[in-house]
Design an enzyme around this catalytic site. Structure first.
Site, PDB file in Angstrom:
ATOM      1  NE  ARG A 230      -4.338  -1.038   0.034  1.00 23.76           N
ATOM      2  CZ  ARG A 230      -4.518  -2.087  -0.799  1.00 23.76           C
ATOM      3  NH1 ARG A 230      -3.556  -2.455  -1.612  1.00 23.76           N
ATOM      4  NH2 ARG A 230      -5.671  -2.735  -0.806  1.00 23.76           N
ATOM      5  CG  HIS A 278      -2.671  -0.409  -6.756  1.00 24.58           C
ATOM      6  ND1 HIS A 278      -3.087   0.311  -5.648  1.00 24.58           N
ATOM      7  CD2 HIS A 278      -2.859  -1.714  -6.415  1.00 24.58           C
ATOM      8  CE1 HIS A 278      -3.497  -0.522  -4.712  1.00 24.58           C
ATOM      9  NE2 HIS A 278      -3.379  -1.764  -5.167  1.00 24.58           N
TER      10      HIS A 278
HETATM   11  P1  NAP Z   1      -2.248 -10.960   5.211  1.00 32.55           P
HETATM   12  O1  NAP Z   1      -2.450 -12.375   4.813  1.00 32.55           O
HETATM   13  O2  NAP Z   1      -3.219 -10.342   6.163  1.00 32.55           O
HETATM   14  O3  NAP Z   1      -0.761 -10.845   5.794  1.00 32.55           O
HETATM   15  C1  NAP Z   1      -0.303  -9.696   6.407  1.00 32.55           C
HETATM   16  C2  NAP Z   1       1.080  -9.982   6.981  1.00 32.55           C
HETATM   17  O4  NAP Z   1       1.597  -8.758   7.521  1.00 32.55           O
HETATM   18  C3  NAP Z   1       1.035 -10.989   8.121  1.00 32.55           C
HETATM   19  O5  NAP Z   1       2.166 -11.818   8.056  1.00 32.55           O
HETATM   20  C4  NAP Z   1       1.108 -10.102   9.367  1.00 32.55           C
HETATM   21  O6  NAP Z   1       1.704 -10.699  10.503  1.00 32.55           O
HETATM   22  C5  NAP Z   1       2.014  -9.005   8.858  1.00 32.55           C
HETATM   23  N1  NAP Z   1       1.842  -7.785   9.671  1.00 32.55           N
HETATM   24  C6  NAP Z   1       0.730  -7.055   9.885  1.00 32.55           C
HETATM   25  N2  NAP Z   1       0.981  -6.024  10.719  1.00 32.55           N
HETATM   26  C7  NAP Z   1       2.277  -6.116  11.041  1.00 32.55           C
HETATM   27  C8  NAP Z   1       3.137  -5.377  11.893  1.00 32.55           C
HETATM   28  N3  NAP Z   1       2.694  -4.298  12.575  1.00 32.55           N
HETATM   29  N4  NAP Z   1       4.415  -5.768  12.019  1.00 32.55           N
HETATM   30  C9  NAP Z   1       4.890  -6.860  11.356  1.00 32.55           C
HETATM   31  N5  NAP Z   1       4.122  -7.609  10.529  1.00 32.55           N
HETATM   32  C10 NAP Z   1       2.842  -7.244  10.385  1.00 32.55           C
HETATM   33  O7  NAP Z   1      -2.233 -10.006   3.925  1.00 32.55           O
HETATM   34  P2  NAP Z   1      -1.928 -10.417   2.420  1.00 32.55           P
HETATM   35  O8  NAP Z   1      -3.075 -11.093   1.812  1.00 32.55           O
HETATM   36  O9  NAP Z   1      -0.604 -11.094   2.385  1.00 32.55           O
HETATM   37  O10 NAP Z   1      -1.805  -8.965   1.753  1.00 32.55           O
HETATM   38  C11 NAP Z   1      -0.881  -8.007   2.194  1.00 32.55           C
HETATM   39  C12 NAP Z   1      -1.225  -6.662   1.605  1.00 32.55           C
HETATM   40  O11 NAP Z   1      -0.904  -6.621   0.208  1.00 32.55           O
HETATM   41  C13 NAP Z   1      -2.696  -6.298   1.611  1.00 32.55           C
HETATM   42  O12 NAP Z   1      -3.100  -5.801   2.881  1.00 32.55           O
HETATM   43  C14 NAP Z   1      -2.800  -5.256   0.532  1.00 32.55           C
HETATM   44  O13 NAP Z   1      -2.661  -3.973   1.077  1.00 32.55           O
HETATM   45  C15 NAP Z   1      -1.628  -5.559  -0.379  1.00 32.55           C
HETATM   46  N6  NAP Z   1      -2.045  -5.955  -1.736  1.00 32.55           N
HETATM   47  C16 NAP Z   1      -1.582  -5.255  -2.799  1.00 32.55           C
HETATM   48  C17 NAP Z   1      -1.931  -5.652  -4.067  1.00 32.55           C
HETATM   49  C18 NAP Z   1      -1.410  -4.936  -5.291  1.00 32.55           C
HETATM   50  O14 NAP Z   1      -1.861  -5.200  -6.395  1.00 32.55           O
HETATM   51  N7  NAP Z   1      -0.447  -4.051  -5.150  1.00 32.55           N
HETATM   52  C19 NAP Z   1      -2.771  -6.760  -4.264  1.00 32.55           C
HETATM   53  C20 NAP Z   1      -3.217  -7.435  -3.153  1.00 32.55           C
HETATM   54  C21 NAP Z   1      -2.841  -7.044  -1.880  1.00 32.55           C
HETATM   55  P3  NAP Z   1       1.044 -12.002  11.198  1.00 32.55           P
HETATM   56  O15 NAP Z   1       1.290 -13.119  10.221  1.00 32.55           O
HETATM   57  O16 NAP Z   1       1.816 -12.147  12.447  1.00 32.55           O
HETATM   58  O17 NAP Z   1      -0.405 -11.695  11.376  1.00 32.55           O
HETATM   59  C1  GLV Z   2      -5.220  -4.689  -4.242  1.00 34.74           C
HETATM   60  O1  GLV Z   2      -4.546  -3.758  -3.986  1.00 34.74           O
HETATM   61  C2  GLV Z   2      -5.822  -5.530  -3.233  1.00 34.74           C
HETATM   62  O2  GLV Z   2      -5.791  -5.172  -2.051  1.00 34.74           O
HETATM   63  O3  GLV Z   2      -6.369  -6.591  -3.610  1.00 34.74           O
END
Ligand code: NAP
Ligand code: GLV
Length: 315
Positions: A230, A278
Site C-alpha cells: 500500500r 497498482h
Molecule cells: P495478510 O495475509 O493479512 O498478511 C499480512 C502480513 O503482515 C502478516 O504476516 C502479518 O503478521 C504481517 N503484519 C501485519 N501487521 C504487522 C506489523 N505491525 N508488524 C509486522 N508484521 C505485520 O495479507 P496479504 O493477503 O498477504 O496482503 C498483504 C497486503 O498486500 C494487503 O493488505 C494489501 O494492502 C496488499 N495488496 C496489494 C496488491 C497490489 O496489487 N499491489 C494486491 C493485493 C494485496 P502475522 O502473520 O503475524 O499476522
Molecule cells: C489490491 O490492492 C488488493 O488489495 O487486492
C-alpha cells in the site's frame, strides 16, 4: 427483500456488475450509486474504496465483502457497521503477486536495467553476476502474499528472511517478528519486499530511517526496495532522498500515497525507479465474484464466513 449492493470506486464497475448478474441471475444486484434505492433491502455489500459513511446507511447489512485483499479503505471508515468484513484470499491473486515479486527481485539481481541501458547504446559488456544464494531478500509481511513470495524466492535459491507481527516458522526462511525483530531483519535485507497491510502500526514504515538500516554492502553492492503493498506505507520524499544519497540503489513501486501517481511526481522520471500502476496482483474478477457468491450461499445456511478481517488488528 434481500439485495446485494456493489459499491466500486477507482475501478470500472461495469465488468463486476455484469459478472455478479451473470453468475447469480436470481439475486437482486444493485450498483451504487445509480441503482441505490431502499437501503433497508441491502443485506450484503461488495465494495472497493467505498465512500466513508455510505455503508452505515444500510441498517440490514449482514456482511461486507472487499473486492480486494487489502481492507484499509474499509476499516478507516469510522461509521463502519459492526458486521463481518471479508477480504479476498485467492490463489490467482497470490500467484500474480508472486510473479510480480519474483520479476522485480530478478530484475535487480540480474542487473536488467543496466543491460537495457547498454542495449540503447549498442554496448556489449558483461558484468559480474552474484549467485542468488549470496543475495539476501527480506520480505515484510508473511501472510498470504508474503509467504508465497518468500517460498518462491527461496526455491530460486535466494537467501530469504521474513518479518511478521507474530512468530512464524517457515522451513528455509529465517523469520523475525514484532518490534524487536525489525532491526535484525532490516540489517540482513539487500532487497526489501513489502507485503504488509496498511494499519496504524505499519503506515510510514518505509522511511529513511528504515532504508538506512538495510544491508548495502552485500552481494548486490546496494539495497533495493520493492513495495507492492500500500502506498501509505512509504514516504515518497524519503525514497527520493535515499536513492539520491545512495542508501537505496533502486526502487520498484506499485503503490503510492496518492493514486494515480500525480504526473508532477519526480518518481515518474527518476532513473532508479520503476513505477507500475497498482497492478502487481490485479485480481481476476470472475474468480473473486464466484468466491463471494459461494460464501453468501453458504453463510445463508449457517456456514461461517472465511477470511473475516480482525478489526482490532486492522487486517
Ligand atoms: P495478510 O495475509 O493479512 O498478511 C499480512 C502480513 O503482515 C502478516 O504476516 C502479518 O503478521 C504481517 N503484519 C501485519 N501487521 C504487522 C506489523 N505491525 N508488524 C509486522 N508484521 C505485520 O495479507 P496479504 O493477503 O498477504 O496482503 C498483504 C497486503 O498486500 C494487503 O493488505 C494489501 O494492502 C496488499 N495488496 C496489494 C496488491 C497490489 O496489487 N499491489 C494486491 C493485493 C494485496 P502475522 O502473520 O503475524 O499476522
Ligand atoms: C489490491 O490492492 C488488493 O488489495 O487486492
Amino acid at each position: 427483500m434481500s439485495a446485494i449492493l456493489l459499491a466500486i470506486m477507482g475501478w470500472d464497475p461495469k465488468n463486476w456488475d455484469q459478472l455478479f448478474r451473470a453468475l447469480s441471475p436470481q439475486r437482486d444486484i444493485r450498483l451504487w450509486p445509480e441503482q441505490a434505492r431502499n437501503p433497508a433491502d441491502i443485506t450484503y455489500a461488495c465494495v472497493w474504496k467505498p465512500p466513508h459513511g455510505m455503508l452505515a446507511e444500510h441498517r440490514n447489512l449482514k456482511a461486507v465483502f472487499s473486492l480486494g485483499a487489502g481492507v484499509d479503505d474499509i476499516l478507516t471508515d469510522i461509521e463502519l457497521p459492526n458486521v463481518p468484513i471479508v477480504r479476498v484470499v485467492d490463489a490467482d491473486l497470490t500467484m500474480r503477486m508472486t510473479e510480480y515479486v519474483v520479476l522485480h527481485v530478478l530484475k535487480y539481481h540480474r542487473q536488467q536495467r543496466l543491460y537495457e541501458s547498454q542495449q540503447r547504446v549498442r554496448m556489449w559488456h558483461e558484468h559480474e553476476q552474484a549467485v542468488a544464494s549470496d543475495v539476501s531478500v527480506g520480505v515484510m509481511g508473511l501472510g498470504e502474499l508474503g509467504y508465497a513470495s518468500a517460498i518462491a524466492l527461496q526455491r530460486l535459491g535466494f537467501r530469504v528472511h521474513g518479518w511478521s507481527r507474530t512468530q512464524k516458522i517457515i522451513p528455509g526462511v529465517e523469520t523475525f517478528y514484532g518490534a524487536v525483530g525489525l532491526e535484525p531483519f532490516l540489517r540482513r535485507a539487500e532487497i526489501l519486499v513489502c507485503l504488509l497491510p496498511s494499519t496504524p502500526g505499519t503506515r510510514g514504515i518505509l522511511n529513511l530511517d528504515t532504508f538506512r538500516r538495510l544491508k548495502f554492502n552485500g552481494a548486490m553492492h546496494g539495497a533495493y526496495l520493492i513495495n507492492a503493498a500500500r502506498g501509505d506505507l512509504q514516504v515518497d520524499a524519503d525514497i527520493i532522498v535515499a536513492l539520491d544519497e545512495g542508501t537505496l540503489a533502486g526502487a520498484t513501486l506499485d503503490v503510492f500515497p496518492v493514486e494515480p501517481l500525480p504526473v508532477t511526481s519526480p518518481l515518474w522520471t527518476h532513473p532508479k525507479v520503476t513505477v507500475t500502476p497498482h497492478n502487481a496482483a490485479q485480481s481476476s474478477p470472475r474468480s473473486i465474484v464466484s468466491n463471494i457468491l459461494r460464501q453468501i450461499d453458504r453463510f445463508e445456511v449457517g456456514v461461517p464466513l472465511d477470511h473475516v478481517v480482525d478489526r482490532r488488528r486492522g487486517y
